[in-house]
Write a protein that holds these residues in place. Structure first.
Motif, PDB file in Angstrom:
ATOM      1  N   ARG A   5       0.842  -1.193   0.000  1.00 16.48           N
ATOM      2  CA  ARG A   5       0.000   0.000   0.000  1.00 16.48           C
ATOM      3  C   ARG A   5       0.873   1.237   0.000  1.00 16.48           C
ATOM      4  NH1 ARG A   5      -3.527   0.024   4.937  1.00 16.48           N
ATOM      5  NH2 ARG A   5      -3.855   2.110   4.162  1.00 16.48           N
ATOM      6  N   HIS A   6       0.540   2.155  -0.879  1.00 17.99           N
ATOM      7  CA  HIS A   6       1.253   3.423  -0.942  1.00 17.99           C
ATOM      8  C   HIS A   6       0.323   4.543  -0.511  1.00 17.99           C
ATOM      9  CE1 HIS A   6       4.759   1.922  -3.057  1.00 17.99           C
ATOM     10  NE2 HIS A   6       3.952   1.223  -3.825  1.00 17.99           N
ATOM     11  N   GLY A   7       0.925   5.584   0.070  1.00 20.20           N
ATOM     12  CA  GLY A   7       0.168   6.788   0.335  1.00 20.20           C
ATOM     13  C   GLY A   7      -0.214   7.418  -0.991  1.00 20.20           C
ATOM     14  N   ARG A   8      -1.260   8.214  -0.954  1.00 18.52           N
ATOM     15  CA  ARG A   8      -1.701   8.837  -2.194  1.00 18.52           C
ATOM     16  C   ARG A   8      -2.375  10.172  -1.923  1.00 18.52           C
ATOM     17  NH1 ARG A   8      -6.571   8.409  -3.803  1.00 18.52           N
ATOM     18  NH2 ARG A   8      -6.437   7.848  -5.946  1.00 18.52           N
ATOM     19  N   LEU A   9      -2.343  11.000  -2.945  1.00 13.20           N
ATOM     20  CA  LEU A   9      -3.025  12.280  -2.901  1.00 13.20           C
ATOM     21  C   LEU A   9      -4.495  12.085  -3.235  1.00 13.20           C
ATOM     22  CD1 LEU A   9      -0.431  14.460  -4.820  1.00 13.20           C
ATOM     23  CD2 LEU A   9      -1.014  14.649  -2.390  1.00 13.20           C
ATOM     24  N   VAL A  10      -5.361  12.710  -2.433  1.00 11.95           N
ATOM     25  CA  VAL A  10      -6.796  12.686  -2.721  1.00 11.95           C
ATOM     26  C   VAL A  10      -7.292  14.069  -3.122  1.00 11.95           C
ATOM     27  CG1 VAL A  10      -7.288  10.671  -1.288  1.00 11.95           C
ATOM     28  CG2 VAL A  10      -7.390  12.979  -0.270  1.00 11.95           C
ATOM     29  N   ASP A  11      -6.433  15.080  -2.963  1.00 12.04           N
ATOM     30  CA  ASP A  11      -6.807  16.440  -3.337  1.00 12.04           C
ATOM     31  C   ASP A  11      -5.530  17.235  -3.571  1.00 12.04           C
ATOM     32  OD1 ASP A  11      -8.662  18.625  -3.732  1.00 12.04           O
ATOM     33  OD2 ASP A  11      -8.063  19.381  -1.765  1.00 12.04           O
ATOM     34  N   ILE A  12      -5.581  18.109  -4.558  1.00 15.85           N
ATOM     35  CA  ILE A  12      -4.448  18.995  -4.817  1.00 15.85           C
ATOM     36  C   ILE A  12      -4.992  20.366  -5.168  1.00 15.85           C
ATOM     37  CG2 ILE A  12      -4.216  18.329  -7.229  1.00 15.85           C
ATOM     38  CD1 ILE A  12      -1.086  18.574  -6.553  1.00 15.85           C
ATOM     39  N   GLU A  13      -4.334  21.375  -4.626  1.00 16.00           N
ATOM     40  CA  GLU A  13      -4.769  22.748  -4.823  1.00 16.00           C
ATOM     41  C   GLU A  13      -3.552  23.589  -5.185  1.00 16.00           C
ATOM     42  OE1 GLU A  13      -6.214  26.346  -1.888  1.00 16.00           O
ATOM     43  OE2 GLU A  13      -6.587  24.292  -1.274  1.00 16.00           O
ATOM     44  N   LEU A  14      -3.745  24.492  -6.136  1.00 14.63           N
ATOM     45  CA  LEU A  14      -2.695  25.448  -6.490  1.00 14.63           C
ATOM     46  C   LEU A  14      -3.040  26.784  -5.881  1.00 14.63           C
ATOM     47  CD1 LEU A  14      -2.016  24.777 -10.276  1.00 14.63           C
ATOM     48  CD2 LEU A  14      -0.876  23.810  -8.298  1.00 14.63           C
ATOM     49  N   VAL A  31      -5.638  18.792 -16.602  1.00 20.94           N
ATOM     50  CA  VAL A  31      -5.287  17.410 -16.933  1.00 20.94           C
ATOM     51  C   VAL A  31      -4.336  16.832 -15.881  1.00 20.94           C
ATOM     52  CG1 VAL A  31      -4.060  15.943 -18.595  1.00 20.94           C
ATOM     53  CG2 VAL A  31      -5.728  17.632 -19.400  1.00 20.94           C
ATOM     54  N   ALA A  32      -3.324  17.617 -15.489  1.00 21.05           N
ATOM     55  CA  ALA A  32      -2.354  17.127 -14.495  1.00 21.05           C
ATOM     56  C   ALA A  32      -3.034  16.825 -13.164  1.00 21.05           C
ATOM     57  CB  ALA A  32      -1.229  18.147 -14.303  1.00 21.05           C
ATOM     58  N   ILE A  33      -3.924  17.703 -12.713  1.00 25.42           N
ATOM     59  CA  ILE A  33      -4.614  17.470 -11.441  1.00 25.42           C
ATOM     60  C   ILE A  33      -5.526  16.250 -11.546  1.00 25.42           C
ATOM     61  CG2 ILE A  33      -6.359  18.381  -9.850  1.00 25.42           C
ATOM     62  CD1 ILE A  33      -5.021  21.131 -10.204  1.00 25.42           C
ATOM     63  N   PHE A  34      -6.285  16.142 -12.627  1.00 27.00           N
ATOM     64  CA  PHE A  34      -7.162  14.979 -12.808  1.00 27.00           C
ATOM     65  C   PHE A  34      -6.346  13.692 -12.780  1.00 27.00           C
ATOM     66  CE2 PHE A  34      -9.168  11.746 -15.421  1.00 27.00           C
ATOM     67  CZ  PHE A  34     -10.428  11.674 -14.840  1.00 27.00           C
ATOM     68  N   ASP A  35      -5.268  13.651 -13.563  1.00 25.25           N
ATOM     69  CA  ASP A  35      -4.432  12.448 -13.629  1.00 25.25           C
ATOM     70  C   ASP A  35      -3.775  12.143 -12.284  1.00 25.25           C
ATOM     71  OD1 ASP A  35      -5.109  12.106 -16.289  1.00 25.25           O
ATOM     72  OD2 ASP A  35      -3.205  12.876 -17.066  1.00 25.25           O
ATOM     73  N   LEU A  36      -3.362  13.183 -11.572  1.00 30.32           N
ATOM     74  CA  LEU A  36      -2.750  12.982 -10.252  1.00 30.32           C
ATOM     75  C   LEU A  36      -3.732  12.323  -9.289  1.00 30.32           C
ATOM     76  CD1 LEU A  36      -0.623  16.095  -9.310  1.00 30.32           C
ATOM     77  CD2 LEU A  36       0.001  13.729  -8.929  1.00 30.32           C
ATOM     78  N   ILE A  37      -4.938  12.836  -9.228  1.00 33.39           N
ATOM     79  CA  ILE A  37      -5.924  12.294  -8.288  1.00 33.39           C
ATOM     80  C   ILE A  37      -6.287  10.852  -8.667  1.00 33.39           C
ATOM     81  CG2 ILE A  37      -8.269  12.579  -7.354  1.00 33.39           C
ATOM     82  CD1 ILE A  37      -6.118  14.695  -6.442  1.00 33.39           C
ATOM     83  N   GLU A  38      -6.342  10.571  -9.946  1.00 37.40           N
ATOM     84  CA  GLU A  38      -6.694   9.231 -10.411  1.00 37.40           C
ATOM     85  C   GLU A  38      -5.648   8.186 -10.039  1.00 37.40           C
ATOM     86  OE1 GLU A  38      -9.518   7.941 -12.178  1.00 37.40           O
ATOM     87  OE2 GLU A  38     -10.250   9.793 -11.266  1.00 37.40           O
ATOM     88  N   ASN A  39      -4.359   8.544 -10.137  1.00 42.03           N
ATOM     89  CA  ASN A  39      -3.302   7.559  -9.933  1.00 42.03           C
ATOM     90  C   ASN A  39      -2.038   8.276  -9.478  1.00 42.03           C
ATOM     91  OD1 ASN A  39      -1.812   5.190  -9.975  1.00 42.03           O
ATOM     92  ND2 ASN A  39      -1.402   5.312 -12.156  1.00 42.03           N
ATOM     93  N   ASN A  40      -1.594   7.989  -8.266  1.00 41.12           N
ATOM     94  CA  ASN A  40      -0.368   8.610  -7.769  1.00 41.12           C
ATOM     95  C   ASN A  40       0.224   7.806  -6.630  1.00 41.12           C
ATOM     96  OD1 ASN A  40      -1.084   9.975  -4.990  1.00 41.12           O
ATOM     97  ND2 ASN A  40      -2.806  10.471  -6.334  1.00 41.12           N
ATOM     98  N   VAL A  41       1.491   8.044  -6.391  1.00 41.56           N
ATOM     99  CA  VAL A  41       2.201   7.533  -5.216  1.00 41.56           C
ATOM    100  C   VAL A  41       2.791   8.750  -4.526  1.00 41.56           C
ATOM    101  CG1 VAL A  41       4.152   6.174  -4.394  1.00 41.56           C
ATOM    102  CG2 VAL A  41       2.744   5.299  -6.269  1.00 41.56           C
ATOM    103  N   PHE A  42       2.370   8.978  -3.291  1.00 41.57           N
ATOM    104  CA  PHE A  42       2.777  10.156  -2.537  1.00 41.57           C
ATOM    105  C   PHE A  42       2.927   9.743  -1.082  1.00 41.57           C
ATOM    106  CE2 PHE A  42       2.164  14.160  -0.296  1.00 41.57           C
ATOM    107  CZ  PHE A  42       2.818  15.076  -1.099  1.00 41.57           C
ATOM    108  N   GLU A  43       4.180   9.570  -0.640  1.00 46.15           N
ATOM    109  CA  GLU A  43       4.469   9.090   0.718  1.00 46.15           C
ATOM    110  C   GLU A  43       5.349  10.100   1.454  1.00 46.15           C
ATOM    111  OE1 GLU A  43       3.842   6.465   2.725  1.00 46.15           O
ATOM    112  OE2 GLU A  43       2.665   5.270   1.334  1.00 46.15           O
ATOM    113  N   PRO A  44       4.759  10.988   2.254  1.00 44.16           N
ATOM    114  CA  PRO A  44       5.598  11.867   3.070  1.00 44.16           C
ATOM    115  C   PRO A  44       6.403  11.038   4.077  1.00 44.16           C
ATOM    116  CG  PRO A  44       3.333  12.673   2.974  1.00 44.16           C
ATOM    117  CD  PRO A  44       3.340  11.287   2.395  1.00 44.16           C
ATOM    118  N   ALA A  45       7.644  11.412   4.291  1.00 46.86           N
ATOM    119  CA  ALA A  45       8.511  10.698   5.232  1.00 46.86           C
ATOM    120  C   ALA A  45       7.888  10.690   6.625  1.00 46.86           C
ATOM    121  CB  ALA A  45       9.885  11.349   5.268  1.00 46.86           C
ATOM    122  N   GLY A  46       8.008   9.550   7.288  1.00 58.94           N
ATOM    123  CA  GLY A  46       7.547   9.426   8.665  1.00 58.94           C
ATOM    124  C   GLY A  46       6.061   9.173   8.832  1.00 58.94           C
TER     125      GLY A  46
END
Length: 159
Positions: A5-14, A31-46
């Motif tokens: 299991r990887h952490g993931r972004l569920v929302d992104i705001e500029l 397009v970048a935001i849509f694609d990011l929310i659909e599929n990403n790996v985002f694991e903040p350390a700790g």
């Protein structure tokens, strides 16, 4: 890996205080935001594996700010990166994107393809640099880094 299991972004705001850009740039952002929310790996350390995160990207005094929150909007971490290492790549990316947008209006398919290959190469360089600069802070996969680099460029276009 299977079952991992990887952490993931569920929302992104500029940062919206910068303003809007051209329709081409705003399309890239969407397009970048849509694609990011659909599929990403985002694991903040700790953080626990498999967490859900919200990210706000902003430019503050020529620095890139990653404001990371959990799914309930509680602040988890803030990472601030100097944009100096990105200057050349972002400038090159702007130039080649301008050429690309002009080409899609008037060039032959083979000319458009050649410019697009160059654009993808510069984009890969930017995403590799982003991963390097975030090493030890946030783990990203290549596609996530590419889309985040696009959003960093959008912030620049707006400013």
């Amino acid at each position: 890996m299977a079952g991992e299991r990887h952490g993931r972004l569920v929302d992104i705001e500029l940062d919206e205080s910068i303003g809007r850009a051209t329709p081409d740039v705003e399309h890239e952002r969407a397009v970048a935001i849509f694609d990011l929310i659909e599929n990403n790996v985002f694991e903040p350390a700790g953080m626990e594996p498999g967490g859900l995160y919200r990210l706000r990207l902003a430019l503050v005094e020529k620095r890139l700010v990653f404001d990371i929150r959990d799914a309930e909007r509680r602040k988890l971490a803030t990472h601030i990166l100097s944009l100096t290492p990105f200057k050349r790549i972002i400038r090159d990316y702007f130039l080649i994107c301008d050429s690309y947008y002009e080409a899609i209006r008037s060039a032959t398919p083979s000319q458009i393809e050649a410019i697009d290959m160059g654009r993808r190469g510069v984009h890969n360089d930017g995403s590799d640099l982003l991963c390097e600069r975030l090493k030890g802070k946030i783990t990203l996969d290549r596609d996530t880094a590419r889309r985040l680099f696009t959003l960093i460029c959008v912030l620049h276009w707006r400013s």
